[in-house]
Write an enzyme that holds these catalytic residues in place. Structure first.
Site, PDB file in Angstrom:
ATOM      1  N   SER A  23       0.835  -1.198   0.000  1.00 53.14           N
ATOM      2  CA  SER A  23       0.000   0.000   0.000  1.00 53.14           C
ATOM      3  C   SER A  23       0.869   1.247   0.000  1.00 53.14           C
ATOM      4  CB  SER A  23      -0.912   0.004   1.223  1.00 53.14           C
ATOM      5  OG  SER A  23      -1.518   1.276   1.347  1.00 53.14           O
ATOM      6  N   HIS A  48      -1.125  -1.346  -4.266  1.00 48.86           N
ATOM      7  CA  HIS A  48      -2.419  -0.929  -3.720  1.00 48.86           C
ATOM      8  C   HIS A  48      -2.400   0.589  -3.548  1.00 48.86           C
ATOM      9  CE1 HIS A  48      -6.145  -1.620  -1.433  1.00 48.86           C
ATOM     10  NE2 HIS A  48      -5.706  -0.694  -0.583  1.00 48.86           N
ATOM     11  N   ASP A  50      -4.470   3.829  -2.362  1.00 48.64           N
ATOM     12  CA  ASP A  50      -5.599   4.276  -1.542  1.00 48.64           C
ATOM     13  C   ASP A  50      -5.977   5.716  -1.863  1.00 48.64           C
ATOM     14  OD1 ASP A  50      -6.087   2.041   0.362  1.00 48.64           O
ATOM     15  OD2 ASP A  50      -3.990   2.404   0.875  1.00 48.64           O
ATOM     16  N   MET A  52      -8.415   8.762  -1.032  1.00 50.31           N
ATOM     17  CA  MET A  52      -9.321   9.241   0.024  1.00 50.31           C
ATOM     18  C   MET A  52      -9.783  10.662  -0.296  1.00 50.31           C
ATOM     19  SD  MET A  52      -7.170   8.092   3.345  1.00 50.31           S
ATOM     20  CE  MET A  52      -6.440   6.459   3.477  1.00 50.31           C
ATOM     21  N   HIS A  81      -8.030   1.515  -4.580  1.00 49.07           N
ATOM     22  CA  HIS A  81      -9.035   1.391  -3.519  1.00 49.07           C
ATOM     23  C   HIS A  81      -9.654   2.767  -3.294  1.00 49.07           C
ATOM     24  CE1 HIS A  81      -9.675   0.447   1.089  1.00 49.07           C
ATOM     25  NE2 HIS A  81     -10.811   0.624   0.456  1.00 49.07           N
ATOM     26  N   MET A  83     -11.773   5.221  -1.483  1.00 47.34           N
ATOM     27  CA  MET A  83     -12.493   5.537  -0.236  1.00 47.34           C
ATOM     28  C   MET A  83     -13.097   6.913  -0.442  1.00 47.34           C
ATOM     29  SD  MET A  83      -9.745   4.012   2.456  1.00 47.34           S
ATOM     30  CE  MET A  83      -8.434   3.982   1.252  1.00 47.34           C
ATOM     31  N   MET A 152     -12.130  -5.175   4.775  1.00 45.54           N
ATOM     32  CA  MET A 152     -11.308  -4.274   5.592  1.00 45.54           C
ATOM     33  C   MET A 152     -11.114  -4.886   6.975  1.00 45.54           C
ATOM     34  SD  MET A 152     -10.470  -1.603   3.764  1.00 45.54           S
ATOM     35  CE  MET A 152      -9.607  -0.808   5.109  1.00 45.54           C
ATOM     36  N   GLY A 160      -1.262   1.890   9.434  1.00 47.76           N
ATOM     37  CA  GLY A 160      -0.638   1.693  10.743  1.00 47.76           C
ATOM     38  C   GLY A 160      -1.560   1.297  11.883  1.00 47.76           C
ATOM     39  N   ASP A 190      -7.232  -5.980   3.928  1.00 41.86           N
ATOM     40  CA  ASP A 190      -6.541  -4.687   3.980  1.00 41.86           C
ATOM     41  C   ASP A 190      -6.609  -4.100   5.386  1.00 41.86           C
ATOM     42  OD1 ASP A 190      -5.497  -2.165   3.491  1.00 41.86           O
ATOM     43  OD2 ASP A 190      -7.105  -1.525   2.147  1.00 41.86           O
ATOM     44  N   GLY A 192      -3.510  -3.638   8.777  1.00 43.82           N
ATOM     45  CA  GLY A 192      -2.838  -4.339   9.873  1.00 43.82           C
ATOM     46  C   GLY A 192      -2.279  -5.702   9.492  1.00 43.82           C
TER      47      GLY A 192
HETATM   48  C1  DX5 Z   1      -6.513   2.058   5.143  1.00 41.08           C
HETATM   49  C2  DX5 Z   1      -5.997   1.675   3.803  1.00 41.08           C
HETATM   50  C3  DX5 Z   1      -4.918   0.672   3.828  1.00 41.08           C
HETATM   51  C4  DX5 Z   1      -3.653   1.064   4.552  1.00 41.08           C
HETATM   52  C5  DX5 Z   1      -3.026  -0.193   5.099  1.00 41.08           C
HETATM   53  O1  DX5 Z   1      -7.650   2.817   4.999  1.00 41.08           O
HETATM   54  O2  DX5 Z   1      -7.049   1.161   3.013  1.00 41.08           O
HETATM   55  O3  DX5 Z   1      -4.611   0.228   2.504  1.00 41.08           O
HETATM   56  O4  DX5 Z   1      -2.741   1.749   3.761  1.00 41.08           O
HETATM   57  O5  DX5 Z   1      -1.970   0.156   5.892  1.00 41.08           O
HETATM   58  P1  DX5 Z   1      -1.325  -0.834   6.965  1.00 41.08           P
HETATM   59  O6  DX5 Z   1      -0.861  -2.037   6.211  1.00 41.08           O
HETATM   60  O7  DX5 Z   1      -0.204  -0.027   7.544  1.00 41.08           O
HETATM   61  O8  DX5 Z   1      -2.384  -1.169   7.950  1.00 41.08           O
HETATM   62 ZN    ZN Z   2      -6.588   0.223   1.076  1.00 41.08          ZN
END
Ligand code: DX5
Ligand code: ZN
Length: 245
Positions: A23, A48, A50, A52, A81, A83, A152, A160, A190, A192
């Site tokens: 990501s 990946h 993200d 937002m 992805h 969001m 998710m 993080g 996706d 943690g």
């Molecule tokens: C969170 C994102 C994830 C995020 C994952 O909203 O969709 O893709 O970057 O990050 P880690 O792997 O650090 O949890």
């Molecule tokens: Zn994501």
């Protein structure tokens, strides 16, 4: 498969392949190109990305110009992805910029069927994502029409965060349903995800593993990725309906 398994399926070897999707959110943007190259060299087939919008989730990340720019050198599958609210407004543009797969949130969709159709008509693969509080059954009506379901394992919006253990059960239920109906749809997880829990998540039934912090933070990208690859290798090539899963 409805009506029971055909004879011989128990022993049929199905070559399982697991995919790592680093990501970008956790990358160092100062040296982004070099870091992406390192993920590709180390064996990450996906990237990946993200997106937002500050409304569906509180934060704002990046969008089309970044994707267009990194598309020039990376050959990885761009797993975008979204969001964002009103995903349908932006799909065509994301595909033109280089997205290979577009995943939207069911919670942000007014008409999920229409969005899936739009993604496919633009030539990309379609995915549906659900937040941790959305019942897993909510995606069942779409399973035969999308290429991927993104489960998710944290609240969307930030990297993080710790993996929510409820996700194991959700992935397992979805996996069972998909296998029972013999559907080709993939399960992505996706949030943690790291070397400590990747084997358990494989056993729950995921196919694609998004990892931000576990790839880009601490140690080197290549040594982080090689630990994922090791776990994948250990688990690949088992019988689909074997006891391991
Ligand atoms: C969170 C994102 C994830 C995020 C994952 O909203 O969709 O893709 O970057 O990050 P880690 O792997 O650090 O949890
Ligand atoms: Zn994501």
């Amino acid at each position: 498969m409805p009506g029971g398994e055909p004879q011989g399926t128990e022993s049929k070897k199905v070559l399982k392949m697991y995919i790592l999707a680093p990501s970008l959110l956790a990358a160092d943007f100062n040296i982004l190109g070099r870091q992406i190259e390192e993920t590709e060299r180390a064996g990450a087939a996906y990237l990946h990305i993200d997106v937002m919008d500050g409304t569906f989730v509180p934060s704002i990340s990046f969008g089309m110009p970044l994707i267009e720019s990194i598309r020039q050198t990376s050959r990885q599958f761009f797993d975008v992805h979204l969001m964002i609210m009103h995903p349908e407004r932006h799909i065509r543009k994301f595909v033109e910029c280089g997205a290979d797969g577009i995943t939207f949130h069911l919670e942000a969709a007014e008409d999920a069927d229409e969005i899936i159709e739009c993604i496919h008509s633009c030539g990309a693969q379609a995915g549906i994502s659900i937040k941790p509080q959305t019942p897993i059954e909510a995606v069942y009506p779409y399973l035969s029409r999308v290429e991927m379901i993104l489960v998710m394992s944290v609240e969307p919006g930030a990297g993080g965060q710790p993996f929510m253990p409820e996700a194991y059960h959700r992935i397992r239920r979805l996996r069972n349903y998909i296998d029972e109906h013999d559907l080709p749809v993939k399960i992505e997880v996706d949030g943690g995800v790291g070397k400590k829990n990747v084997r358990e998540i494989i056993d729950a039934g995921a196919d694609i593993f998004v990892a931000g912090s576990a790839v880009f933070k601490k140690r080197s990208i290549s040594s982080n990725i090689s630990q994922f690859m090791q776990a994948f290798k250990e688990k690949e090539g088992r019988t689909k309906h074997g006891k391991d899963r």
